[in-house]
Scaffold this motif. Structure first.
Motif, PDB file in Angstrom:
ATOM      1  N   SER A 188      80.947 -35.533   9.570  1.00 37.68           N
ATOM      2  CA  SER A 188      79.563 -35.817   9.946  1.00 37.68           C
ATOM      3  C   SER A 188      79.230 -35.111  11.249  1.00 37.68           C
ATOM      4  O   SER A 188      80.124 -34.684  11.990  1.00 37.68           O
ATOM      5  CB  SER A 188      79.344 -37.332  10.097  1.00 37.68           C
ATOM      6  N   VAL A 189      77.938 -34.992  11.519  1.00 38.58           N
ATOM      7  CA  VAL A 189      77.494 -34.351  12.761  1.00 38.58           C
ATOM      8  C   VAL A 189      78.019 -35.109  13.975  1.00 38.58           C
ATOM      9  O   VAL A 189      78.532 -34.517  14.927  1.00 38.58           O
ATOM     10  CB  VAL A 189      75.950 -34.284  12.800  1.00 38.58           C
ATOM     11  N   CYS A 192      81.955 -34.654  14.288  1.00 38.20           N
ATOM     12  CA  CYS A 192      82.316 -33.292  14.661  1.00 38.20           C
ATOM     13  C   CYS A 192      81.914 -33.004  16.105  1.00 38.20           C
ATOM     14  O   CYS A 192      82.675 -32.389  16.858  1.00 38.20           O
ATOM     15  CB  CYS A 192      81.642 -32.304  13.702  1.00 38.20           C
ATOM     16  N   LEU A 254      77.791 -33.633   7.323  1.00 35.02           N
ATOM     17  CA  LEU A 254      77.711 -32.186   7.449  1.00 35.02           C
ATOM     18  C   LEU A 254      77.705 -31.496   6.090  1.00 35.02           C
ATOM     19  O   LEU A 254      77.269 -30.348   5.965  1.00 35.02           O
ATOM     20  CB  LEU A 254      78.897 -31.660   8.276  1.00 35.02           C
ATOM     21  N   THR A 255      78.246 -32.164   5.084  1.00 39.36           N
ATOM     22  CA  THR A 255      78.304 -31.571   3.752  1.00 39.36           C
ATOM     23  C   THR A 255      77.626 -32.495   2.748  1.00 39.36           C
ATOM     24  O   THR A 255      77.598 -33.712   2.946  1.00 39.36           O
ATOM     25  CB  THR A 255      79.758 -31.339   3.309  1.00 39.36           C
TER      26      THR A 255
END
Length: 258
Positions: A188-189, A192, A254-255
């Motif tokens: 996740s943002v 990370c 993030l994905t």
């Protein structure tokens, strides 16, 4: 009891036998015949014997449900990092970090290390590696400032070596953290960004020890405070549920899920 007889029909059995063997295809089963009542022999044994004796070999092991240990580790890391990095940033003019020793040993160190061990039991390899490692980091850092370890005393004749040694110590952790950062690109943002910020923190703190430039240490302290709040955010996202909170925290994946 009479010796069992065999039959190739499901319904065929001898009136003189108290135990029948009935074959259905490749399956052969023994039945106990009581008048017109025919009972599967193992079921009768299970009813007559001690239930604990019969069932224990077939009773599955009880399932143990573990809570998510990640938020504990993140909180332990975040609070300890926040306090120490405030000192590094020279908040309140503080230059001696010994006041954080208790937190470093018992919370950032021990509690976080245990959280990492619990991550092992829930099958989270990344969490186990990260939390036990950073828990060990705080224990090792605390040992530098605890007189009984004799680490600082060993550099009494040449204090400059201590700062260089501390720089190498922090460089090793910067490399380790960068490695973990590469493993967060599918998370996740928020998660990370936490590791990116921590990597930068270690780099600036290491440069500050190498060069003796207080400004680098202060910048490292500021990034450390940011890292601490990112840890708090991720911890809150892991703890907040519909049962205990009216709102949660979005970590922004993030994905995309396939």
């Amino acid at each position: 009891m009479v010796e069992a007889t065999s039959s190739h029909s499901k319904d065929a059995y001898s009136e003189d036998s108290s135990i029948q063997r009935v074959e259905i295809g490749n399956d052969a089963r023994d039945y106990v015949v009581l008048g017109k009542l025919k009972i599967y022999r193992h079921e009768l044994q299970a009813a007559l014997m001690d239930p604990l004796t019969v069932q224990s070999p077939f009773t599955p092991a009880p399932k143990t449900s573990f809570a998510n240990p990640g938020p504990l580790g993140l909180c332990a890391f975040g609070i300890t990092t926040f306090i120490l990095c405030c000192y590094n940033a020279r908040v309140g003019g503080i230059t001696v970090p010994n006041a954080v020793l208790g937190m470093a040993v018992f919370y950032g160190g021990l509690a976080q290390f245990l959280a990492g061990i619990w991550e092992f039991f829930v099958g989270n390899t990344f969490g186990c590696t990260a939390l036990t490692s950073y828990g060990a980091f705080w224990l090792a850092w605390g040992a530098i400032y605890i007189p009984s370890f004799g680490i600082r005393a060993a550099y009494a004749d040449d204090p400059a070596q201590l700062t260089q040694a501390a720089g190498i110590f922090l460089t090793g952790w910067a490399i380790f953290t960068f490695m973990l950062t590469l493993l967060t690109f599918k998370t996740s943002v928020a998660f990370c960004t936490l590791f990116c910020s921590l990597t930068i923190t270690f780099i600036f703190l290491a440069v500050g020890d190498y060069t003796g430039q207080v400004v680098c240490t202060k910048v490292g302290g500021v990034f450390g405070v940011i890292t601490a709040f990112l840890a708090f955010y991720n911890a809150f996202a892991g703890v907040a549920t519909k049962q205990n909170s009216y709102f949660g925290a979005n970590v922004f994946p993030l994905t995309k899920k396939e």
